[in-house]
Every structure is written in structure tokens, then in C-alpha cells.
Design a protein around this motif. Structure first.
Motif, mmCIF file in Angstrom:
data_model
loop_
_atom_site.group_PDB
_atom_site.id
_atom_site.type_symbol
_atom_site.label_atom_id
_atom_site.label_comp_id
_atom_site.label_asym_id
_atom_site.label_seq_id
_atom_site.Cartn_x
_atom_site.Cartn_y
_atom_site.Cartn_z
ATOM 1 N N GLY A 22 -0.187 7.554 -7.506
ATOM 2 C CA GLY A 22 -0.450 6.470 -8.446
ATOM 3 C C GLY A 22 -0.580 5.156 -7.704
ATOM 4 O O GLY A 22 -1.160 5.099 -6.626
ATOM 5 N N PHE A 23 0.003 4.100 -8.248
ATOM 6 C CA PHE A 23 0.065 2.812 -7.557
ATOM 7 C C PHE A 23 1.369 2.794 -6.771
ATOM 8 O O PHE A 23 2.444 2.733 -7.349
ATOM 9 C CB PHE A 23 0.011 1.653 -8.557
ATOM 10 C CG PHE A 23 -1.382 1.172 -8.854
ATOM 11 C CD1 PHE A 23 -2.357 2.038 -9.308
ATOM 12 C CD2 PHE A 23 -1.713 -0.152 -8.682
ATOM 13 C CE1 PHE A 23 -3.641 1.596 -9.588
ATOM 14 C CE2 PHE A 23 -2.988 -0.611 -8.955
ATOM 15 C CZ PHE A 23 -3.960 0.268 -9.402
ATOM 16 N N TRP A 24 1.217 2.868 -5.452
ATOM 17 C CA TRP A 24 2.358 2.854 -4.549
ATOM 18 C C TRP A 24 2.737 1.417 -4.202
ATOM 19 O O TRP A 24 1.941 0.488 -4.338
ATOM 20 C CB TRP A 24 1.996 3.543 -3.247
ATOM 21 C CG TRP A 24 1.740 5.006 -3.287
ATOM 22 C CD1 TRP A 24 2.659 6.007 -3.136
ATOM 23 C CD2 TRP A 24 0.470 5.675 -3.424
ATOM 24 N NE1 TRP A 24 2.050 7.234 -3.175
ATOM 25 C CE2 TRP A 24 0.704 7.057 -3.355
ATOM 26 C CE3 TRP A 24 -0.841 5.232 -3.601
ATOM 27 C CZ2 TRP A 24 -0.308 8.007 -3.447
ATOM 28 C CZ3 TRP A 24 -1.848 6.166 -3.699
ATOM 29 C CH2 TRP A 24 -1.580 7.534 -3.630
ATOM 30 N N VAL A 25 3.925 1.256 -3.665
ATOM 31 C CA VAL A 25 4.312 -0.005 -3.048
ATOM 32 C C VAL A 25 3.794 0.031 -1.613
ATOM 33 O O VAL A 25 4.002 1.013 -0.890
ATOM 34 C CB VAL A 25 5.843 -0.195 -3.065
ATOM 35 C CG1 VAL A 25 6.238 -1.404 -2.229
ATOM 36 C CG2 VAL A 25 6.331 -0.355 -4.496
ATOM 37 N N ALA A 26 3.094 -1.013 -1.213
ATOM 38 C CA ALA A 26 2.609 -1.141 0.159
ATOM 39 C C ALA A 26 3.687 -1.841 0.977
ATOM 40 O O ALA A 26 4.141 -2.932 0.612
ATOM 41 C CB ALA A 26 1.305 -1.930 0.199
ATOM 42 N N GLU A 27 4.093 -1.176 2.049
ATOM 43 C CA GLU A 27 5.146 -1.685 2.929
ATOM 44 C C GLU A 27 4.573 -1.837 4.331
ATOM 45 O O GLU A 27 3.891 -0.943 4.831
ATOM 46 C CB GLU A 27 6.314 -0.694 2.921
ATOM 47 C CG GLU A 27 7.458 -1.080 3.815
ATOM 48 C CD GLU A 27 8.631 -0.109 3.691
ATOM 49 O OE1 GLU A 27 9.301 -0.140 2.646
ATOM 50 O OE2 GLU A 27 8.835 0.667 4.625
ATOM 51 N N GLU A 28 4.866 -2.949 4.962
ATOM 52 C CA GLU A 28 4.397 -3.232 6.319
ATOM 53 C C GLU A 28 5.272 -2.497 7.325
ATOM 54 O O GLU A 28 6.499 -2.559 7.253
ATOM 55 C CB GLU A 28 4.476 -4.752 6.527
ATOM 56 C CG GLU A 28 3.854 -5.264 7.781
ATOM 57 C CD GLU A 28 3.962 -6.788 7.841
ATOM 58 O OE1 GLU A 28 2.986 -7.419 8.239
ATOM 59 O OE2 GLU A 28 5.034 -7.333 7.480
ATOM 60 N N HIS A 29 4.656 -1.785 8.261
ATOM 61 C CA HIS A 29 5.433 -1.096 9.298
ATOM 62 C C HIS A 29 6.264 -2.109 10.088
ATOM 63 O O HIS A 29 5.722 -3.075 10.612
ATOM 64 C CB HIS A 29 4.510 -0.369 10.278
ATOM 65 C CG HIS A 29 3.776 0.776 9.674
ATOM 66 N ND1 HIS A 29 2.852 1.508 10.368
ATOM 67 C CD2 HIS A 29 3.813 1.331 8.440
ATOM 68 C CE1 HIS A 29 2.360 2.451 9.603
ATOM 69 N NE2 HIS A 29 2.918 2.353 8.410
ATOM 70 N N GLY A 30 7.548 -1.881 10.144
ATOM 71 C CA GLY A 30 8.426 -2.748 10.918
ATOM 72 C C GLY A 30 8.516 -4.158 10.388
ATOM 73 O O GLY A 30 8.941 -5.062 11.103
ATOM 74 N N GLY A 31 8.112 -4.374 9.155
ATOM 75 C CA GLY A 31 8.105 -5.734 8.618
ATOM 76 C C GLY A 31 8.500 -5.757 7.163
ATOM 77 O O GLY A 31 9.509 -5.176 6.768
ATOM 78 N N ALA A 32 7.666 -6.400 6.374
ATOM 79 C CA ALA A 32 7.966 -6.629 4.960
ATOM 80 C C ALA A 32 8.051 -5.325 4.183
ATOM 81 O O ALA A 32 7.153 -4.489 4.258
ATOM 82 C CB ALA A 32 6.897 -7.527 4.353
ATOM 83 N N PRO A 33 9.109 -5.165 3.391
ATOM 84 C CA PRO A 33 9.235 -3.963 2.571
ATOM 85 C C PRO A 33 8.347 -3.982 1.321
ATOM 86 O O PRO A 33 8.152 -2.951 0.691
ATOM 87 C CB PRO A 33 10.711 -3.935 2.188
ATOM 88 C CG PRO A 33 11.136 -5.360 2.265
ATOM 89 C CD PRO A 33 10.294 -6.008 3.335
ATOM 90 N N PHE A 34 7.786 -5.159 0.972
ATOM 91 C CA PHE A 34 6.916 -5.257 -0.197
ATOM 92 C C PHE A 34 5.748 -6.186 0.123
ATOM 93 O O PHE A 34 5.901 -7.396 0.166
ATOM 94 C CB PHE A 34 7.682 -5.791 -1.419
ATOM 95 C CG PHE A 34 6.856 -5.792 -2.682
ATOM 96 C CD1 PHE A 34 6.917 -4.723 -3.559
ATOM 97 C CD2 PHE A 34 6.021 -6.860 -2.982
ATOM 98 C CE1 PHE A 34 6.152 -4.721 -4.724
ATOM 99 C CE2 PHE A 34 5.254 -6.860 -4.144
ATOM 100 C CZ PHE A 34 5.316 -5.788 -5.009
ATOM 101 N N VAL A 35 4.580 -5.584 0.348
ATOM 102 C CA VAL A 35 3.348 -6.340 0.582
ATOM 103 C C VAL A 35 2.582 -6.491 -0.728
ATOM 104 O O VAL A 35 1.903 -7.474 -0.957
ATOM 105 C CB VAL A 35 2.493 -5.626 1.657
ATOM 106 C CG1 VAL A 35 1.103 -6.208 1.742
ATOM 107 C CG2 VAL A 35 3.193 -5.690 3.017
ATOM 108 N N GLY A 36 2.725 -5.498 -1.587
ATOM 109 C CA GLY A 36 2.031 -5.483 -2.861
ATOM 110 C C GLY A 36 2.016 -4.079 -3.415
ATOM 111 O O GLY A 36 2.780 -3.220 -2.966
#
Length: 180
Positions: free
Chosen positions: A63-77
Motif C-alpha cells: 500500500g502506501f508505505w512510510v519512506a525512511e532514509e537509510h541511516g537517517g530520517a525515520p520519516f521522509v514521507g
């Protein structure tokens, strides 16, 4: 149902966590981020939207996943695929969509995440086509749709917006599955 996680070069598309609700509300409550939508969302509306997204994921495994930055922000969008729950000339259909937090725009994250979702939709799910749509004034999303290889296919009146609403007219884009 087991929810799929997708891994890209810089991002992971992962299942939802309780701590995602606050940054989602910040995103959904930001007038600039929501300028192509009917209104900003209250916390309750944002949480209800997240609950609908999570329910879709639990029912389908995607579905619509949470985008997480590798080694960084846990919530990009939020980025992903969704069965369109209303009727239009092109439904039933699966849409690809994205909503990226302001601090992470213009880094190619929406494109990377959308490509992960499209590859999953065409590869794993075997979808013959995926659609996207936006209002005519959303040039950033339109450009991304075109960079993803999507082609315009006219307009439609969004059935969840009332007659005469300034955002009711939407542009439809389509992408057929790659030839195998």
C-alpha cells in the motif's frame, strides 16, 4: 497478511509505526504541502487517513508505505500503491502516489520511492497498468509522473470533491507494465 518492505539505494519503504503519526500530521497540516488538496488535515483527520492506509496494507500486504532514509530520517514521507476506492472512467485501478515532507524534497526521494513501488506493482503483483493523478496546477507531480514514464490520458472530475470545487478537475496519467 505479511506486509512487504521494499529497499532502495537510499530509502526503505516500510510498514507503519505509531511514531509515524506525528510527522505525518505535520506533513498533512502544512499548508504548502497540502496546497493541491482540498484542505490541511487536523490531527484526527491525519490519523484517520493513516489508519485507512494501514488497513489497506494489512489487507493486501502492500500500500502506501512510510519512506525512511537509510541511516537517517525515520520519516521522509509516504509513498506507494493503493487500490482506488471510488469509481471513475479508469477504475478499478491501482494508483501510485507520494507525499514527501518539505525537508526532503528536491533530493529525488519521491522518484526513487515511486520507482520501487512501480517495480513491485509490475513485478511482484503483475499489474498490467498503474495510474496516477493530480490537479493541473501541481506541476511538480506532473513532471515526476512524466519522468516515471507515465503518459497523460485526459481529465476527470474527482468524485470525492463537490461539483464546482476548484480542485475537482484532475489530470490522469497511465503507465503500462513493461513488456516481458
Amino acid at each position: 497478511m505479511r506486509i512487504v518492505t521494499l529497499h532502495g539505494r537510499r530509502l526503505t519503504l516500510r510498514p507503519w509505526r505509531a511514531e509515524d503519526l506525528q510527522p505525518l500530521h505535520v506533513l498533512n497540516g502544512d499548508p504548502e504541502s497540502m496546497r493541491h488538496f482540498p484542505a490541511v488535515m487536523t490531527r484526527a483527520e491525519s490519523d484517520a487517513w493513516a489508519a485507512r492506509l494501514q488497513a489497506h496494507m494489512e489487507a493486501h500486504g502492500w500500500g502506501f508505505w512510510v519512506a525512511e532514509e537509510h541511516g537517517g530520517a525515520p520519516f521522509v514521507g509516504v509513498v506507494g500503491l493503493m487500490n482506488i476506492p471510488w469509481e471513475a472512467r479508469f477504475t478499478p485501478a491501482v494508483e501510485v502516489g507520494w507525499r514527501i515532507s518539505p525537508a526532503f524534497r528536491r533530493r529525488g526521494y519521491a522518484a526513487e520511492a515511486a520507482r520501487l513501488a512501480l517495480d513491485f506493482g509490475f513485478g511482484t503483483l503483475g499489474l498490467p497498468e498503474i495510474v496516477a493523478f493530480t490537479v493541473p496546477g501541481n506541476t511538480a507531480s506532473r513532471r515526476l509522473m512524466e519522468r516515471l514514464g507515465m503518459r497523460p490520458d485526459g481529465t476527470f472530475e474527482h468524485p470525492r470533491l463537490p461539483e464546482g470545487h476548484e480542485l475537482r478537475r484532475h489530470l490522469l496519467y497511465r503507465l503500462a507494465a513493461p513488456a516481458r
